[in-house]
Design a protein around this motif. Structure first.
Motif, PDB file in Angstrom:
ATOM      1  N   ALA A 120      13.573  -6.259   0.145  1.00  0.00           N
ATOM      2  CA  ALA A 120      13.224  -6.669  -1.150  1.00  0.00           C
ATOM      3  C   ALA A 120      12.269  -5.377  -1.620  1.00  0.00           C
ATOM      4  CB  ALA A 120      12.437  -7.872  -0.944  1.00  0.00           C
ATOM      5  N   SER A 121      12.066  -5.304  -2.752  1.00  0.00           N
ATOM      6  CA  SER A 121      11.018  -4.260  -3.175  1.00  0.00           C
ATOM      7  C   SER A 121       9.680  -4.350  -2.881  1.00  0.00           C
ATOM      8  CB  SER A 121      10.870  -4.385  -5.003  1.00  0.00           C
ATOM      9  OG  SER A 121      10.330  -5.400  -5.221  1.00  0.00           O
ATOM     10  N   ALA A 122       8.822  -3.556  -2.504  1.00  0.00           N
ATOM     11  CA  ALA A 122       7.540  -3.452  -2.031  1.00  0.00           C
ATOM     12  C   ALA A 122       6.767  -4.473  -2.995  1.00  0.00           C
ATOM     13  CB  ALA A 122       7.032  -2.288  -2.089  1.00  0.00           C
ATOM     14  N   GLU A 123       7.078  -4.480  -4.305  1.00  0.00           N
ATOM     15  CA  GLU A 123       6.193  -5.283  -5.202  1.00  0.00           C
ATOM     16  C   GLU A 123       6.655  -6.873  -4.704  1.00  0.00           C
ATOM     17  OE1 GLU A 123       3.955  -4.584  -7.341  1.00  0.00           O
ATOM     18  OE2 GLU A 123       3.709  -6.522  -7.955  1.00  0.00           O
ATOM     19  N   ALA A 124       7.967  -7.108  -4.706  1.00  0.00           N
ATOM     20  CA  ALA A 124       8.240  -8.454  -4.588  1.00  0.00           C
ATOM     21  C   ALA A 124       7.665  -8.971  -3.080  1.00  0.00           C
ATOM     22  CB  ALA A 124       9.748  -8.494  -4.537  1.00  0.00           C
ATOM     23  N   ARG A 125       7.787  -8.027  -2.299  1.00  0.00           N
ATOM     24  CA  ARG A 125       7.340  -8.558  -0.847  1.00  0.00           C
ATOM     25  C   ARG A 125       5.742  -8.785  -0.894  1.00  0.00           C
ATOM     26  NH1 ARG A 125       8.691  -3.613   2.093  1.00  0.00           N
ATOM     27  NH2 ARG A 125       7.474  -4.691   3.520  1.00  0.00           N
ATOM     28  N   ALA A 126       5.074  -7.890  -1.601  1.00  0.00           N
ATOM     29  CA  ALA A 126       3.631  -8.047  -1.657  1.00  0.00           C
ATOM     30  C   ALA A 126       3.170  -9.362  -2.410  1.00  0.00           C
ATOM     31  CB  ALA A 126       2.907  -7.210  -2.308  1.00  0.00           C
ATOM     32  N   ARG A 127       3.964  -9.784  -3.544  1.00  0.00           N
ATOM     33  CA  ARG A 127       3.701 -10.755  -4.082  1.00  0.00           C
ATOM     34  C   ARG A 127       3.977 -12.178  -3.378  1.00  0.00           C
ATOM     35  NH1 ARG A 127       7.627 -11.421  -7.498  1.00  0.00           N
ATOM     36  NH2 ARG A 127       7.801  -9.173  -8.156  1.00  0.00           N
ATOM     37  N   ARG A 128       5.073 -12.216  -2.557  1.00  0.00           N
ATOM     38  CA  ARG A 128       5.363 -13.305  -1.764  1.00  0.00           C
ATOM     39  C   ARG A 128       4.502 -13.674  -0.677  1.00  0.00           C
ATOM     40  NH1 ARG A 128      11.708 -11.858  -0.848  1.00  0.00           N
ATOM     41  NH2 ARG A 128      12.534 -12.054  -2.826  1.00  0.00           N
ATOM     42  N   ARG A 129       4.132 -12.504  -0.121  1.00  0.00           N
ATOM     43  CA  ARG A 129       3.101 -12.517   1.031  1.00  0.00           C
ATOM     44  C   ARG A 129       1.834 -12.975   0.789  1.00  0.00           C
ATOM     45  NH1 ARG A 129       2.887 -11.746   6.470  1.00  0.00           N
ATOM     46  NH2 ARG A 129       5.167 -12.388   6.545  1.00  0.00           N
ATOM     47  N   HIS A 130       1.281 -12.449  -0.709  1.00  0.00           N
ATOM     48  CA  HIS A 130       0.189 -13.099  -1.225  1.00  0.00           C
ATOM     49  C   HIS A 130       0.086 -14.610  -1.594  1.00  0.00           C
ATOM     50  CE1 HIS A 130      -3.032 -13.069  -4.435  1.00  0.00           C
ATOM     51  NE2 HIS A 130      -3.705 -12.423  -3.268  1.00  0.00           N
ATOM     52  N   THR A 190      -8.756 -10.782  -2.209  1.00  0.00           N
ATOM     53  CA  THR A 190      -7.723 -10.150  -1.729  1.00  0.00           C
ATOM     54  C   THR A 190      -6.666  -9.951  -2.858  1.00  0.00           C
ATOM     55  OG1 THR A 190      -8.295 -10.899   0.387  1.00  0.00           O
ATOM     56  CG2 THR A 190      -5.794  -9.945  -0.092  1.00  0.00           C
ATOM     57  N   THR A 191      -6.303  -8.821  -3.373  1.00  0.00           N
ATOM     58  CA  THR A 191      -5.374  -8.819  -4.464  1.00  0.00           C
ATOM     59  C   THR A 191      -3.786  -8.612  -4.140  1.00  0.00           C
ATOM     60  OG1 THR A 191      -5.771  -6.365  -4.643  1.00  0.00           O
ATOM     61  CG2 THR A 191      -7.083  -7.738  -5.928  1.00  0.00           C
ATOM     62  N   VAL A 192      -3.029  -8.596  -4.742  1.00  0.00           N
ATOM     63  CA  VAL A 192      -1.591  -8.370  -4.526  1.00  0.00           C
ATOM     64  C   VAL A 192      -1.402  -6.872  -4.275  1.00  0.00           C
ATOM     65  CG1 VAL A 192       0.775  -8.093  -5.349  1.00  0.00           C
ATOM     66  CG2 VAL A 192      -0.526  -9.908  -5.971  1.00  0.00           C
ATOM     67  N   GLU A 193      -2.453  -6.126  -4.744  1.00  0.00           N
ATOM     68  CA  GLU A 193      -2.455  -4.740  -4.461  1.00  0.00           C
ATOM     69  C   GLU A 193      -2.823  -4.340  -3.170  1.00  0.00           C
ATOM     70  OE1 GLU A 193      -1.477  -0.904  -4.260  1.00  0.00           O
ATOM     71  OE2 GLU A 193      -0.818  -2.300  -5.890  1.00  0.00           O
ATOM     72  N   ALA A 194      -4.007  -5.145  -2.596  1.00  0.00           N
ATOM     73  CA  ALA A 194      -4.526  -4.760  -1.161  1.00  0.00           C
ATOM     74  C   ALA A 194      -3.521  -5.536  -0.166  1.00  0.00           C
ATOM     75  CB  ALA A 194      -5.867  -5.480  -0.904  1.00  0.00           C
ATOM     76  N   GLN A 195      -2.757  -6.254  -0.513  1.00  0.00           N
ATOM     77  CA  GLN A 195      -1.782  -7.037   0.252  1.00  0.00           C
ATOM     78  C   GLN A 195      -0.708  -5.714   0.240  1.00  0.00           C
ATOM     79  OE1 GLN A 195      -2.064  -9.964   1.367  1.00  0.00           O
ATOM     80  NE2 GLN A 195      -0.484  -9.714   2.757  1.00  0.00           N
ATOM     81  N   ARG A 196      -0.194  -5.325  -0.740  1.00  0.00           N
ATOM     82  CA  ARG A 196       0.783  -4.452  -0.657  1.00  0.00           C
ATOM     83  C   ARG A 196       0.236  -3.266   0.238  1.00  0.00           C
ATOM     84  NH1 ARG A 196       4.447  -1.700  -4.982  1.00  0.00           N
ATOM     85  NH2 ARG A 196       2.826  -1.790  -6.569  1.00  0.00           N
ATOM     86  N   ALA A 197      -0.776  -2.572   0.058  1.00  0.00           N
ATOM     87  CA  ALA A 197      -1.342  -1.629   1.043  1.00  0.00           C
ATOM     88  C   ALA A 197      -1.349  -1.845   2.315  1.00  0.00           C
ATOM     89  CB  ALA A 197      -2.665  -1.293   0.500  1.00  0.00           C
ATOM     90  N   ALA A 198      -1.909  -3.156   2.840  1.00  0.00           N
ATOM     91  CA  ALA A 198      -1.860  -3.483   4.043  1.00  0.00           C
ATOM     92  C   ALA A 198      -0.453  -3.699   4.671  1.00  0.00           C
ATOM     93  CB  ALA A 198      -2.345  -5.048   4.322  1.00  0.00           C
ATOM     94  N   MET A 199       0.368  -4.205   3.993  1.00  0.00           N
ATOM     95  CA  MET A 199       1.722  -4.353   4.468  1.00  0.00           C
ATOM     96  C   MET A 199       2.385  -2.969   4.620  1.00  0.00           C
ATOM     97  SD  MET A 199       3.533  -7.618   2.515  1.00  0.00           S
ATOM     98  CE  MET A 199       5.000  -6.592   2.337  1.00  0.00           C
ATOM     99  N   ALA A 200       2.366  -2.035   3.731  1.00  0.00           N
ATOM    100  CA  ALA A 200       2.829  -0.835   3.836  1.00  0.00           C
ATOM    101  C   ALA A 200       2.565  -0.156   5.059  1.00  0.00           C
ATOM    102  CB  ALA A 200       2.658  -0.042   2.557  1.00  0.00           C
TER     103      ALA A 200
END
Ligand code: DC
Length: 223
Positions: A147-157, A168-178
């Motif tokens: 899934a796109s990085a954006e979609a994955r971060a949104r779901r996990r958040h 904790t923002t979606v952006e922070a979530q995306r960085a941690a997941m990356a």
């Protein structure tokens, strides 16, 4: 001839867990979350005051914890030495340390052996990172969910809302997941990668029901 084995691999937030459980329920199969086993090992390491970055000590003690996984898709369970760790293994301290522990070859050898024991004669959906490539290369069906990085971060958040520290923002979530994906994809032993013969399924624009329906269609095609 063994029973059905469905291997579901992919990075976090790709929708693996919900889709895997849904497929198992629809087909009356068992369900194994191998990520929970790496998390359980990591919980034990932290619980014993071992530094998760100390690979030599983690390797030397990898055989010690008794890890048991319950495979009912309606209520999967995970215990370490008889302690129910389903809650604690999802905490941020474990999530932050799990990539380091999962990179230790002795940990992987032990958990892969356990996973193969549980898979046994089959009739199971198994989710992880290396199921189609290492744990069950002869699986009936191998799916690689993306899934796109954006979609994955949104779901996990969304999944973690209520448990994540406020702010904790979606952006922070995306960085941690990356960071975790990078560690999981570049480790020396069994890195996350698409197995030979796997079907790639991009879930970015799909609902959970659509993902499950597509996997069921693929299973039918192969059986
Ligand atoms: O799916 P998850 O986020 O609960 O997985 C936790 C960690 O375990 C993840 O960082 C990668 C690792 N893992 C692995 O190395 N091999 C597997 N088969 C499953 C998970």
């Amino acid at each position: 001839m063994t029973g059905l084995v469905v291997a579901m691999d992919g990075p976090s937030g790709s929708g693996k867990s919900s889709a895997s459980r849904g497929v198992a329920k629809a087909l009356g199969l068992r369900y194994l979350d191998t990520g929970a086993m790496y998390r359980a090992m990591t919980w034990w390491v932290l619980h014993h005051g071992i530094d998760p970055a100390d690979a030599a000590t983690v390797a030397a003690r990898a055989a010690e914890p008794g890890i048991s996984s319950g495979t009912d898709p309606d209520g999967p369970t995970i215990h370490v030495d008889g302690v129910d760790v389903a809650g604690p293994i999802r905490e941020a301290v474990v999530t932050a340390a799990v990539s380091a522990v999962a990179a230790v070859p002795e940990v992987r050898t032990r958990l892969v052996a356990l996973q193969r024991q549980i898979i046994g004669a089959g009739d199971i959906v198994v989710e992880g990172r290396d199921i189609g490539s290492v744990v069950a290369p002869d699986a009936t069906l191998k799916v690689y969910l993306t899934a796109s990085a954006e979609a994955r971060a949104r779901r996990r958040h969304a999944e973690l809302s209520g448990t994540t520290p406020t702010g904790t923002t979606v952006e922070a979530q995306r960085a941690a997941m990356a960071r975790r994906d990078e560690a999981d994809s570049t480790r020396k032993t069994d890195p996350l990668s698409m197995a030979a013969g796997a079907v790639e399924l991009d879930t970015t624009a799909l609902t959970l029901d659509e993902v499950i329906a597509e996997v069921l269609r693929l299973v039918k095609e192969r059986t």
